[in-house]
Write a protein that holds these residues in place. Structure first.
Motif, PDB file in Angstrom:
ATOM      1  N   TYR A  32       0.845  -1.204   0.000  1.00  0.00           N
ATOM      2  CA  TYR A  32       0.000   0.000   0.000  1.00  0.00           C
ATOM      3  C   TYR A  32       0.879   1.252   0.000  1.00  0.00           C
ATOM      4  O   TYR A  32       0.638   2.193  -0.771  1.00  0.00           O
ATOM      5  N   ALA A  33       1.881   1.261   0.877  1.00  0.00           N
ATOM      6  CA  ALA A  33       2.737   2.447   1.004  1.00  0.00           C
ATOM      7  C   ALA A  33       3.467   2.750  -0.297  1.00  0.00           C
ATOM      8  O   ALA A  33       3.555   3.912  -0.722  1.00  0.00           O
ATOM      9  N   ALA A  34       3.992   1.711  -0.953  1.00  0.00           N
ATOM     10  CA  ALA A  34       4.732   1.917  -2.201  1.00  0.00           C
ATOM     11  C   ALA A  34       3.815   2.378  -3.324  1.00  0.00           C
ATOM     12  O   ALA A  34       4.125   3.337  -4.040  1.00  0.00           O
ATOM     13  N   LYS A  35       2.681   1.703  -3.469  1.00  0.00           N
ATOM     14  CA  LYS A  35       1.750   2.055  -4.560  1.00  0.00           C
ATOM     15  C   LYS A  35       1.199   3.465  -4.381  1.00  0.00           C
ATOM     16  O   LYS A  35       1.160   4.266  -5.333  1.00  0.00           O
ATOM     17  N   ALA A  72      14.053   6.482 -11.985  1.00  0.00           N
ATOM     18  CA  ALA A  72      13.395   5.244 -12.410  1.00  0.00           C
ATOM     19  C   ALA A  72      11.877   5.334 -12.292  1.00  0.00           C
ATOM     20  O   ALA A  72      11.168   4.435 -12.747  1.00  0.00           O
ATOM     21  N   LYS A  73      11.394   6.395 -11.667  1.00  0.00           N
ATOM     22  CA  LYS A  73       9.964   6.609 -11.439  1.00  0.00           C
ATOM     23  C   LYS A  73       9.322   5.411 -10.732  1.00  0.00           C
ATOM     24  O   LYS A  73       8.381   4.786 -11.219  1.00  0.00           O
ATOM     25  N   ASN A  74       9.888   5.109  -9.565  1.00  0.00           N
ATOM     26  CA  ASN A  74       9.309   4.053  -8.751  1.00  0.00           C
ATOM     27  C   ASN A  74       9.442   4.392  -7.280  1.00  0.00           C
ATOM     28  O   ASN A  74      10.155   5.332  -6.899  1.00  0.00           O
ATOM     29  N   VAL A  88       5.847   0.870  -9.704  1.00  0.00           N
ATOM     30  CA  VAL A  88       6.502   1.537 -10.826  1.00  0.00           C
ATOM     31  C   VAL A  88       5.470   2.371 -11.589  1.00  0.00           C
ATOM     32  O   VAL A  88       4.357   1.902 -11.857  1.00  0.00           O
ATOM     33  N   TYR A  89       5.859   3.588 -11.935  1.00  0.00           N
ATOM     34  CA  TYR A  89       4.982   4.478 -12.697  1.00  0.00           C
ATOM     35  C   TYR A  89       5.188   4.269 -14.183  1.00  0.00           C
ATOM     36  O   TYR A  89       6.321   4.172 -14.675  1.00  0.00           O
ATOM     37  N   ARG A  90       4.075   4.199 -14.941  1.00  0.00           N
ATOM     38  CA  ARG A  90       4.092   4.063 -16.391  1.00  0.00           C
ATOM     39  C   ARG A  90       3.283   5.206 -16.989  1.00  0.00           C
ATOM     40  O   ARG A  90       2.109   5.365 -16.659  1.00  0.00           O
TER      41      ARG A  90
END
Length: 447
Positions: A32-35, A72-74, A88-90
């Protein structure tokens, strides 16, 4: 000295017991925290410090340590160094939580967006707002109502409020760090966006609500009788546990599945369709997966929500995130700024007509706002209702898109009013009835 040692020993023993009890949940906490961090930083363009101090500063989630990699956008999270999870962001698809050895597909397709520059003001454009005064509106009462919504920031945690009347923004307020351009996660308000896509499909003659849902796994058993209507009304009779305090069907889906649409698909029935009402985010994601199957190509599926709804109504800040399998997370992961959430409400207030173009049939509004059996009058078809006076001081014709932590788009046809409220607290901490009562006191009963 011995006493201090005993206290320290007891502390560590209690910590070990607590960790042992909560250990199975650590994947969820770090996930949850990462997302949430990844989406909030890279999609909503907020600072990691703000997200950590506010959004992730809730029981259990607050113990996670999150590291953001801007290049890295993560975002990577751990709990006491354990259970590392990465999101990870896309671009165009939002952030996604990686599961175990899962990797992003090498060929990431993105939805085609049709974002037009225009000179029109809100709601049909994004070039400012109309500067109008309605003599029948008591603006002092409106100001007081908005002030009350922000008056206890540590409890109510309101972030934004917008009130629209006859297509005009008549009141709007934001806390520091948020403005009309800030995308906000709607959580389960996304379910109402997903339902609208089905309304569009029906209007275009591509589906019939009474038809059986085309799920291959159900063809040879009693689940074959489940229709689109049953799913949209959460009346399929399929088993489902929507509990976020433990490892449940819902938390397994969000934090451990590459393909979220598959979880409800594999569930057995606990009742015949229409015999029970059971709120299920799994059902919404199943519907998203079924929607995907209606198109010949994946690109057509990706483009459909934007081409037929989101970009067509100028909700350009809106983005629905996909899971690792590339399916829209129609239960929960829709983002939009406050004005675009208001446009969604106004589309329903106008019964599917938008600036001269029909998006869905007017009868669709009647369908989604009709009470579903066994819901005690609070639920229609992926919309929440006030048909039995859950909010006693508010008109019974109110219906709304609702989301976790008090995200709301309230549609009140009898007053020609749409109200958007976003925040980090709902339920008992934010009195919806008092909030709406105060706002509606500013408007005539027969506009």
């Amino acid at each position: 000295m011995k006493k201090a040692s005993r206290v320290l020993l007891i502390f560590f023993l209690l910590l070990i017991v607590l960790l042992a009890f909560q250990y199975p949940k650590l994947d969820i906490i770090s996930g949850y925290a990462a997302k949430n961090m990844s989406s909030s930083v890279f999609l909503a363009k907020r600072t990691a410090v703000s997200v950590a101090q506010n959004d992730n500063n809730v029981p259990l989630i607050s113990v996670a340590e999150v590291v953001v990699d801007p290049m890295a956008k993560n975002a990577t999270a751990t709990v006491f160094g354990l259970k590392e999870r990465r999101a990870v962001y896309r671009e165009g698809l939002g952030s996604v939580l990686l599961n175990g050895d899962s990797e992003l597909p090498k060929d990431l397709k993105r939805p085609n967006r049709n974002i037009l520059k225009d000179s029109l003001p809100f709601p049909y454009g994004n070039n400012g707002t109309k500067d109008s005064i309605f003599p029948e509106v008591d603006y002092q009462k409106l100001d007081r109502a908005l002030h009350m919504a922000f008056s206890s920031p540590e409890i109510q945690k309101t972030r934004t409020v917008l009130v629209a009347y006859k297509d005009h923004i008549v009141a709007e307020k934001y806390i520091r760090g948020f403005d009309p351009e800030t995308p906000i996660l709607g959580w389960s308000m996304t379910k109402s966006i997903l339902a609208t896509l089905y309304g569009i499909m029906e209007y275009q003659g591509k589906i019939e609500l009474e038809d059986n849902a085309p799920v291959a796994e159900w063809e040879n058993d009693s689940r074959a009788e489940i229709s689109y209507d049953h799913l949209l009304r959460m009346q399929s009779g399929l088993e489902w546990e929507e509990d976020y305090s433990t490892i449940s069907d819902a938390t397994r889906m969000f934090f451990f599945e590459d393909d979220m649409s598959s979880v409800q698909r594999g569930k057995e029935t606990i009742a015949s369709p229409t015999q029970v009402w059971n709120y299920s985010s799994g059902t919404s994601n199943l519907l998203s997966g079924i929607l995907r199957d209606q198109f010949d190509t994946y690109q057509e599926y990706l483009d459909f929500p934007y081409r037929e709804l989101i970009d067509k109504t100028g909700m350009y800040s809106m983005l629905i995130e996909t899971d690792l399998n590339g399916t829209y997370v129609g239960s929960s992961y829709g983002w939009a700024n406050t004005r675009d959430w208001a446009k969604f409400g106004l589309l329903y207030l106008h019964r599917g007509m938008w600036n001269g173009e029909r998006i869905f049939a007017p009868e669709w509004v009647d369908y989604v706002s009709r009470p579903t059996a066994f819901s005690n009058g609070v639920y229609g078809a992926h919309f929440w209702l006030n048909s039995r006076g859950k909010y006693p001081d508010v008109p019974r014709d109110l219906y709304s898109a609702n989301g976790y932590q008090g995200q709301y788009v309230f549609i009140i046809p009898s007053r020609q009013v749409v109200v958007v409220r976003t925040g980090l607290a709902g339920g008992e901490k934010f009195d919806v009835n008092a909030f709406l009562k105060g706002i509606l006191a500013a408007f005539p009963k027969d506009p």
